[in-house]
Design an enzyme around this catalytic site. Structure first.
Site, short mmCIF file in Angstrom:
data_model
loop_
_atom_site.label_atom_id
_atom_site.label_comp_id
_atom_site.label_asym_id
_atom_site.label_seq_id
_atom_site.Cartn_x
_atom_site.Cartn_y
_atom_site.Cartn_z
CB VAL A 255 1.58 0.34 4.95
CG1 VAL A 255 0.18 -0.10 5.36
CG2 VAL A 255 2.17 1.30 5.97
N GLY B 267 6.85 4.55 4.28
CA GLY B 267 7.16 5.79 4.99
C GLY B 267 8.44 5.65 5.75
N GLY B 268 8.71 6.62 6.64
CA GLY B 268 9.95 6.61 7.39
C GLY B 268 10.08 5.45 8.34
CG LEU C 164 -2.00 -1.09 1.27
CD1 LEU C 164 -2.75 -1.02 2.59
CD2 LEU C 164 -2.96 -0.95 0.10
N GLY C 165 2.03 1.21 0.59
CA GLY C 165 2.85 2.41 0.65
C GLY C 165 4.06 2.21 1.54
CE LYS D 197 3.48 2.38 9.22
NZ LYS D 197 3.52 3.80 9.67
N GLY E 159 8.52 2.32 7.92
CA GLY E 159 8.51 1.01 7.29
C GLY E 159 7.54 0.96 6.13
CG ASP F 73 3.96 12.72 10.42
OD1 ASP F 73 4.03 13.87 9.94
OD2 ASP F 73 4.34 11.71 9.80
#
Length: 275
Positions: free
Chosen positions: A18, A13-14, A10-11, A32, A16, A126
């Site tokens: 997902v 980020g900083g 799915l994506g 995640k 890890g 965030d």
């Protein structure tokens, strides 16, 4: 990962990556998985375990509940309810500024989510459009509290700030004490982007930029963006002020083009028979 079968990415980020996953009971979940270099840091692992324990207590209509975690695994992981829908970031990128009724419903949902998060002693740190999922039932806030687990590790990196520039409160940039008021500042910035008031061109006067928002929302957002955190309203105060305006959120809160985008996300994640 654990007892969850990963079916799509799915994506990232900083913290890890997902994944979309499926539980043994055939329920879709978001998984995640922590980055390998963070997983090798014992102090990070301890903080991550503490944060998972904390966010499991968060309830409410406008968050994605934590349902499972593997904090002791070689690569720690966290499982939340999967909310089918695009992020607010994706919506704004494809649709542009949202109508006033949609921004109002967004404001009420985000304030209610932050109220539940703060009640558990958690600061999101965030909040931004990519951490808000747009669903049929309303906005959902994701990744709450987990950013704090990276603090100790982040401080060992040069010029690293936990959070996303453009949504960070002044005290997050100057190293001042962090309180739930940082989320109020981010809330105000999210609404500015959703309503088309932001990003602000250089030299823009805040009061002038906020005129694109309805008057009651403009006043609340202006208070959320105060430099002094003590002057920012709490989520409960935001809800009270918006409720006093007398305008009710519509049952169908999304414009047609955005509803089509939500429907596409739902269709894209429906498991095939026997999958």
């Amino acid at each position: 990962m654990g007892r969850y079968r990963l079916t799509a990415r799915l994506g990232e980020g900083g913290m890890g990556t997902v994944y979309l996953g499926v539980s043994p009971g055939a329920r879709r979940v978001a998984v995640k998985v922590v980055r390998e270099e963070l997983a090798q840091d014992p102090s990070f692992r301890r903080r991550f375990a503490r944060e998972v324990d904390a966010v499991r207590r968060v309830g409410g209509f406008h968050t994605a509940p934590v349902v499972d975690a593997g904090t002791d695994d070689a690569r720690p992981w966290l499982v939340t309810e999967y909310i089918p829908g695009p992020s607010l970031h994706e919506v704004l990128r494809s649709h542009g500024a949202l109508p006033a009724t949609t921004v109002r419903t967004l404001a009420l949902g985000l304030a209610e989510a932050l109220e539940g998060i703060h009640a558990c002693g958690i600061i999101h740190r965030d909040l931004k459009p990519s951490n808000v999922v747009v669903s049929d039932a309303g906005p959902r806030v994701i990744d709450f509290g987990i950013a704090r687990a990276a603090d100790g590790t982040a401080l060992t990196r040069t010029d690293f700030v936990v959070g996303t520039r453009g949504f960070l409160a002044p005290e997050q940039l100057t190293g001042g004490p962090l309180t739930p008021a940082v989320d109020a500042y981010a809330f105000g910035m999210v609404l500015c982007h959703a309503g088309g008031a932001a990003p602000f061109p250089e030299g823009t006067v805040l009061e002038e930029a906020l005129r694109t928002l309805p008057a009651d929302l403009s006043a609340v957002v202006g208070d959320c963006l105060r430099q002094d955190p003590a002057g920012r309203p709490t989520p409960a105060e935001i809800l009270q002020r918006l409720s006093r305006s007398g305008e009710k959120a519509p049952g169908d809160w999304l414009p047609g083009a955005v509803r089509t985008l939500v429907a596409r996300h739902q269709a894209a994640t429906v498991p095939a028979p026997g999958a």
